[in-house]
Design an enzyme around this catalytic site. Structure first.
Site, PDB file in Angstrom:
ATOM      1  N   CYS A 201      45.596  46.138  33.839  1.00 25.97           N
ATOM      2  CA  CYS A 201      46.937  46.623  33.953  1.00 25.97           C
ATOM      3  C   CYS A 201      46.917  48.000  32.714  1.00 25.97           C
ATOM      4  O   CYS A 201      47.727  48.668  33.027  1.00 25.97           O
ATOM      5  CB  CYS A 201      48.005  45.802  33.790  1.00 25.97           C
ATOM      6  SG  CYS A 201      48.122  44.547  32.578  1.00 25.97           S
ATOM      7  N   HIS A 504      51.702  41.901  30.180  1.00 27.48           N
ATOM      8  CA  HIS A 504      51.543  42.967  31.316  1.00 27.48           C
ATOM      9  C   HIS A 504      51.964  44.380  30.975  1.00 27.48           C
ATOM     10  O   HIS A 504      52.856  44.334  30.338  1.00 27.48           O
ATOM     11  CB  HIS A 504      51.884  42.283  32.450  1.00 27.48           C
ATOM     12  CG  HIS A 504      52.123  43.375  33.543  1.00 27.48           C
ATOM     13  ND1 HIS A 504      50.787  43.665  34.304  1.00 27.48           N
ATOM     14  CD2 HIS A 504      52.891  44.060  34.350  1.00 27.48           C
ATOM     15  CE1 HIS A 504      51.025  44.536  35.380  1.00 27.48           C
ATOM     16  NE2 HIS A 504      52.518  44.744  35.352  1.00 27.48           N
TER      17      HIS A 504
END
Length: 1383
Positions: A201, A504
């Protein structure tokens, strides 16, 4: 009548205008009411699995719809988002797929159709309609290609995503009335997402930011790749160029980044390693500069991202300034200053702190070259030049020196949409950089805290030298640049959600084409608002009072990218029509590739994939997967299967056919006569993700004819039994109908086998170990329990055996033995009283079982000799299996049975010879394989006439009531065995399973009228004796099959000279099994132990002698070790020494035996001589104690008068601590409490040795008094805390002072939070007036290293230990260089 003009400028009556106005008001109110009702009504969460193809079976389509939505509207939404034409698929309930599908045209609401609202998940399956695949919608919808997304693990989502404080993933709603604008398809947002490979990510966020930067994207497009000069796979700029082209032109919802990471030189493991996005930015820019050398883009990174600053030191006495110029690509901004509790509130405040100078005074004075002495000085940084693209890194990751862990700072820090950098520029320095030349470069060595951070490896500016600025070309235009042009516009916010251990990344990016903010969250791209951007400031969402920091959101901005507002330089995105020619050709190439991929997906959607089996004439049973297009005919599919199974040159093609097959039941369902030209899609029922049946490629010899298999037939495997030779043949396959009678079935078998139907007996094995004689002539096969695939045994002879009751007949005994015999691999001990060649021979003579074997000391033979002679003798031996059988019964079957009487070792107690305690009850047909495909191996015994029979592992294990658990370790709940592992210490395994593991249906009849060896309450109390109270062997009257033969090299990986292959009835007890092994081990069964070997070579000792071998299966391994077996009431005990002040406090000493009724003192008297002999420990009985051991924790002290089983619970493989005392035992009563104490000295940062304190009660005051006595700490200054974890409760000296719960406010020890109720608790104590040692940073770091090393060695550090981080590297040569010594 008065007329008024209407909206159409026509005159209408005044009353009509009134009603028209009133109607419009009602319509508006109704519309508002609908909106309000939609916001308030419950919603239904639907999760739909697309089962129409293999590619989509793992995808999930999620919808969050109002409960009033109709079924027809549900179908429309699913069709739109899945990319299918509505009406070409069905929706069915996922938990009950056999129910009728939902009605396409129904106007019934979801709530009325059985859907559960309120957040509950409703699972549906998207299935084929009428066996046909759903039609894909046209590409114009922009959604058709979404189904081709390879990242099948991600979900397609309709409706609002869950809001976990994560901006950009959830939409722009701020009220409970959810909006669909949060998640839009590619056609609506115009942007494509990036698939997350695993933990990439951070890479996706940076790539999307670069893509949305017009200047970077356009420059990348202008670069042309020369394939002749470089491999496109390893070219980073080319792969980025391809990725950007796909992001701009692809119709997919998301695309892969694997080609880009492959160009980095990364393998698949890198996808599972998360890195810092700022670190990636630096490394990627460096790699691009290296690749772009000697091209037009060589200085692109510097032109866009590089700025300059001055690092200076100014003398406060004479004003002399020493300085140097550094370049930077990003500005790191501190969130919270070191040692401060308050964070900076905004980016402007953090920037001001960045340029705030510090004063060097006192011991930090600066040596001035002009003053020639140390003077007070001011040291700091000044910005000289800001880059076009300004990158700000918010330093949210820090190190907590209190806990010695990395942490993330979630404090709130605001940032403006437009940032004015003019207050931070040093205009004077920029105007005249040469006016103050620096004659020495000592400033560099003064230790500027920012010089290392700001030093730039990317700098290629040769005009900048340390201390002297030689730049004379570009300074003029910078001098003339007014401050108004230093306004920067925010366009990218890279957000991190999570902690310092991981999390994330996603990016919030503003498009320069329309000014709209978008969230790029991996494959999800959605519109967001300024409110969502503000939510990334960090901090708590509202006022929570004292606990506000605990509720701070972990989702906050980490990197900010601003662009200079300069109309003359601000670029726009290149349109597709304006692409350079090489990019246009690349677009065309990618489009063709995407079309090819789409065609391939279409082929995949129309391909039937089904398991294929084939009984190969040479390679036996083969398995593969047949992939055939649904329009291919059966004839074409047969040819494909023929080639797939490699039958060319072995069997002619016309001797092969495909039939419907059930591999689980080994059942041929049907054949396809006359359907050779039928498409496979019709034969298989359409293209499906999985089929409930398989295909079998059947072969025949040229002279044979294929038998037709009709639906509704059942398959029967017929085994012919010969009572005279006691053999069972290999199966013959016969097909029958369930409505046939037994008489008709016998006629069918007679035709297939040639046996007489008149005298035929048919026995059905309905399930393993369940035999049923079929004797009712008119009963149908269905009534008798026949199913798809069945096994029967048939016998047809003129013998009188059929006149006997079935359970008393020889046929039953033969089948009973056939189903219960297993093959075991037994490894004999390395060292025994004699070698294999000299072990005692047990040999029977004639047919008289009472005649003892030869076996004097002068007549010793090898195992092979024993086996050869005994095999010949065994054929003439016969004894009835039942204990109370008469002599006539024994004689009746003496010519046909191989049962052998297991003699008791007590009958030959004075003899030096051992008895052969085994004989054949039958020759197990599983052991002697007649065909090559049978499991279990082949026997070399030529006298064995049993043919092969196939038995699956499930059948072998079917009659266990205890699954696959070793029956040797099955006992009552208090019993346990020890798992022995050479590499690690003993691992306790508690067990409390039922020990009865034999199916009673056959056993109860087999042992009718005889005493069974079931556990009694006394026997099941943990004792492991094989003798009863009278000293008589419990197993002396067992009549169960046992046969041994030497192990061949093919049978085992063990040394064949030390290995036996044993065929044994698994209903035999361990005691009887051991007695059978006596001749081969060379000692009596009480002098050796049996260990079961598992797949990982770990071993369990089997000690429950009254247990059977029913949990064993074919080819299980057993190891025999010499050593005394236990008598009744005895327990094997492992003794460990407790060394409280040693680095390893638990040391194994010996294995010993304790007996029921023995006192602790008696056990010590028996133990001490053993310790002296084996461990060289000469101990006094009054200076040792035994105490409870629970893993590594010392527990209750056992007093001398305690009795095992009465005062002390004891079980198999028990463990106990032996502790050597420095003085006579002080523990005299169970009311006393023994506590282990340890002093903590904060002034020296050291822990003292353990000292034992004996308490008469559980009083805290008494504990403090005892501690005061041994430490001389005044009672009022003494503080204590209970240790945590397992003994010795190790803790870092850097943490003990504040981490433990010191001086709990309790009066007794046996209450919360202490709970000290047993001996062995660890208590730390300290002097409250003693101040902790002051440590410098270096001393603290050194002590931290020592403590980490100490705790790592002892294995007692239970705090968080992050995984080892891997350095982020991009390999310009295509991959990392492998270290040859790495392996």
């Amino acid at each position: 009548m008065e007329m008024v003009p209407s909206e159409e400028n026509q005159f209408v009556p005044k009353e009509g205008a009134f009603w028209s106005c009133r109607q419009s008001i009602f319509d508006e109110m109704k519309r508002i009411s609908k909106i309000q009702n939609a916001a308030e009504e419950p919603r239904v969460l639907c999760i739909i699995q697309d089962t129409t193809s293999v590619k989509t079976v793992n995808e999930r389509l999620t919808l969050n719809l109002p409960a009033s939505t109709t079924l027809s509207k549900l179908y429309e939404d699913v069709a739109h988002k899945a990319g299918y034409v509505n009406g070409t698929f069905d929706l069915a309930w996922g938990n009950t797929p056999d129910m009728a599908p939902l009605d396409h045209s129904s106007e019934m609401s979801l709530s009325d159709s059985g859907f559960e609202p309120g957040g509950k998940r409703n699972f549906l399956q998207l299935t084929d309609k009428d066996g046909e695949q759903p039609q894909i919608a046209s590409d114009e919808s922009g959604t058709a290609d979404s189904s081709g997304l390879d990242d099948s693990s991600q979900e397609r989502f309709i409706g609002p995503l869950p809001r976990d404080g994560t901006a950009g993933c959830s939409g722009d709603y701020s009220s409970p009335s959810y909006s669909y604008s949060s998640i839009l398809s590619k056609s609506e947002t115009g942007y494509v997402g990036l698939v997350n490979q695993a933990m990439t990510c951070y890479l996706n966020s940076l790539l999307q930011t670069l893509f949305m930067t017009p200047e970077f994207r356009n420059a990348l497009y202008n670069w042309e790749f020369e394939e002749s000069e470089e491999d496109p796979v390893t070219s980073i700029p080319y792969q980025l160029q391809r990725l950007f082209v796909l992001l701009q032109t692809s119709k997919k919802r998301a695309i892969e980044t694997t080609d880009v990471t492959r160009s980095f030189g990364w393998d698949s493991s890198e996808a599972w390693q998360q890195h810092d996005v700022q670190e990636l930015c630096r490394v990627m820019f460096d790699a691009l500069e290296q690749k772009w050398k000697q091209t037009e883009q060589a200085d692109l990174i510097n032109q866009l991202y590089q700025g300059k600053l001055k690092d200076y030191v100014r003398c406060l006495e004479c004003g002399y300034e020493s300085w140097r110029i550094d370049t930077y690509l990003d500005i790191p901004l501190v969130i919270r200053p070191f040692g401060a509790s308050q964070a900076y509130g905004s980016v402007e405040e953090a920037l001001q702190a960045f340029v705030q100078p510090e004063t060097l005074d006192g011991p930090n004075q600066y040596f001035c070259e002009r003053c020639k002495k140390k003077c007070d000085a001011r040291k700091g940084l000044r910005f000289l030049h800001f880059p076009y693209l300004l990158t700000l890194q918010l330093k949210r990751f820090d190190f907590d020196y209190t806990t010695m862990h990395r942490i993330k700072l979630n404090d709130r820090m605001t940032f403006p949409e437009e940032l004015d950098m003019s207050p931070f520029i040093d205009v004077e320095d920029e105007k005249s950089p040469q006016t103050e030349s620096c004659t020495d470069s000592g400033a560099e060595n003064e230790g500027s805290c920012h010089s290392d951070q700001m030093s730039n490896d990317f700098s290629t500016d040769d005009c900048v030298d340390e201390g002297i600025c030689l730049d004379s070309t570009g300074s003029t235009e910078r001098v003339l640049k007014p401050k108004s042009l230093l306004t920067f516009e925010l366009f990218s916010v890279m957000v991190h959600s999570g902690s310092a251990a991981g999390g994330h990344y996603y990016a919030c990016i503003k498009s320069f084409s329309d000014g709209q903010w978008y969230s790029f969250n991996d494959q999800h791209v959605s519109k967001i608002t300024q409110d969502d951007i503000r939510k990334t400031y960090g901090g708590s969402s509202g006022s929570r009072g004292y606990y506000s920091s605990a509720f701070a959101s972990s989702t906050n901005a980490y990197m900010l990218i601003y662009r200079l507002k300069d109309p003359s330089r601000n670029a726009k995105y290149l349109a597709v029509d304006d692409f350079p020619e090489h990019i246009k050709s690349l677009v065309q190439k990618e489009k063709e590739s995407e079309e090819q991929e789409k065609r391939q997906r279409e082929i995949e959607r129309n391909t039937c994939k089904i398991k294929l089996f084939c009984m190969h004439p040479v390679k036996m049973m083969m398995e593969s997967k047949l992939e055939v297009h649904k329009d291919k005919t059966l004839r074409e599919a047969t040819e494909m299967a023929y080639k797939l199974m490699e039958l060319e040159g072995v069997v002619p093609l016309d001797c092969c056919r495909l039939v419907k097959y059930d591999e689980f039941h080994e059942y041929l369902e049907r054949s396809y006569e006359g359907e050779e030209d039928t498409p496979m899609g019709l034969l298989l029922g359409g293209v499906k993700s999985s089929y409930m049946f398989d295909l079998l490629l059947e072969t025949r010899r040229p002279e044979q004819v294929f038998q037709p298999y009709k639906p509704g037939e059942v398959m029967v495997k017929v085994h012919v039994v010969d009572l005279k030779t006691e053999t069972i043949t290999a199966p013959i396959s016969v097909r029958a109908y369930l409505n046939q009678t037994i008489t008709e079935f016998k006629q069918l078998i007679a035709q297939a086998t040639g046996l007489s139907a008149e005298t035929m007996r048919v026995v059905l094995e309905r399930c393993y170990n369940d035999l049923r004689l079929l004797y009712v002539p008119n009963k149908t096969l269905k009534a008798e329990g026949f199913f798809r695939s069945n096994k029967v045994f048939v016998e047809s002879s003129e013998s009188t055996d059929h006149q006997v009751a079935f359970t008393e007949s020889l046929l039953w005994k033969l089948l009973d033995r056939h189903g219960n015999t297993i093959r075991l691999m037994v490894l004999l001990p390395e060292q025994s009283p004699g070698t294999l060649a000299n072990r005692t021979l047990c040999q029977k003579v004639g047919g008289d079982s009472d005649v003892p074997f030869e076996g004097s000391k002068g007549n010793r033979k090898s195992v092979e000799a024993i086996l050869e002679e005994s095999t010949e003798k065994l054929k003439n031996l016969s004894l009835q299996q039942q204990q109370g059988s008469s002599t006539s019964d024994s004689q009746k079957s003496s010519d046909a049975s191989d049962f052998e009487h297991i003699e008791s070792p007590t009958q030959e107690a004075d003899s030096n010879s051992s008895l052969c305690v085994a004989a054949d009850n039958r020759e197990l047909e599983n052991r002697i394989r007649a065909t090559a495909g049978c499991s279990g191996g082949a026997s070399s015994d030529p006298e064995n006439h049993f043919a092969c029979e196939e038995r699956s592992d499930s059948e072998v294990n079917n009659d266990r009531s205890t699954s696959s658990v070793d029956s040797d370790i099955l006992s009552s709940s208090h019993s346990s065995d020890t798992l022995c592992n050479a590499d690690s210490g003993p691992i306790q395994l508690a067990n409390g399973l039922d020990s009865h593991s034999i199916t009673s249906s056959r056993r109860s009849k087999a042992h009718e009228g005889k005493k069974e060896t079931w556990d009694t309450a006394e026997e099941d109390s943990g004792t492991d004796s094989e003798y009863d109270d009278n000293g008589k062997s419990k197993s002396e009257a067992q009549y169960l099959y046992f046969r041994a033969e030497p192990c061949s090299q093919d049978d085992s990986s063990w040394d064949a000279q030390k290995c036996l292959v044993v065929h044994v009835d698994k209903r035999i007890t361990l005691a009887a099994f051991k007695q059978n092994l006596e001749p081969y081990v060379g000692v009596t069964s009480t002098q050796f132990k049996v260990f079961r070997v598992y797949a990982n070579n770990q071993e369990f000792e089997s000690v429950r002698l009254n247990e059977t071998l029913s949990s064993f299966s074919d080819d299980n391994k057993i190891t025999i070790r010499l050593g005394r077996a236990l008598k009744k009431g005895e327990y094997r005990v492992k003794v460990y020494q407790l060394l409280v002040n040693e680095p390893e406090p638990c040391k194994f000493l010996v294995d010993t035996v304790f007996a029921k009724g023995m006192t602790v003192r008696q056990s010590k008297e028996e133990l001490l001589p053993q310790l002296k002999e084996q461990c060289k420990l000469d101990l006094s009985i009054d200076r040792v104690r035994l105490r409870k051991k629970t893993w590594k924790n010392p527990g209750t002290v056992f007093l001398d008068y305690h009795v095992y089983e009465e005062d002390i619970s004891i079980s198999s493989n028990w463990e106990v601590f032996l502790e050597v005392l420095n003085e006579p035992e002080k523990m005299k009563s169970m009311s006393q409490l023994a506590v282990l104490t340890r002093r903590w000295s904060p002034a020296t940062m050291k822990l003292g040795p353990f000292q034992e304190v004996i308490l008469e009660s559980s009083s805290v005051e008494e504990l403090k008094e005892k501690l005061s006595e041994i430490s001389d700490i005044p009672l009022e200054n003494l503080e204590f805390a209970k240790g945590r974890g397992t003994f010795p409760c190790d803790i870092s000296v850097l943490e003990i002072h504040q981490d433990l719960d010191w001086n709990p406010k309790v009066s007794t020890l046996n209450v919360w939070p202490l709970y000290i109720c047993d001996d062995g608790a660890v208590v730390f104590y300290r002097d409250s007036t003693e101040e902790p040692m002051e440590l410098s940073e270096d001393e603290r770091n050194e002590l931290m290293k020592k403590e980490s090393s100490r705790l790592l060695k002892t294995g007692h550090r239970v705090s968080y230990s992050p995984r080892k981080e891997k350095a982020l590297k991009i390999y310009l040569d295509g991959g990392p260089a492998k270290d040859p010594g790495q392996d």
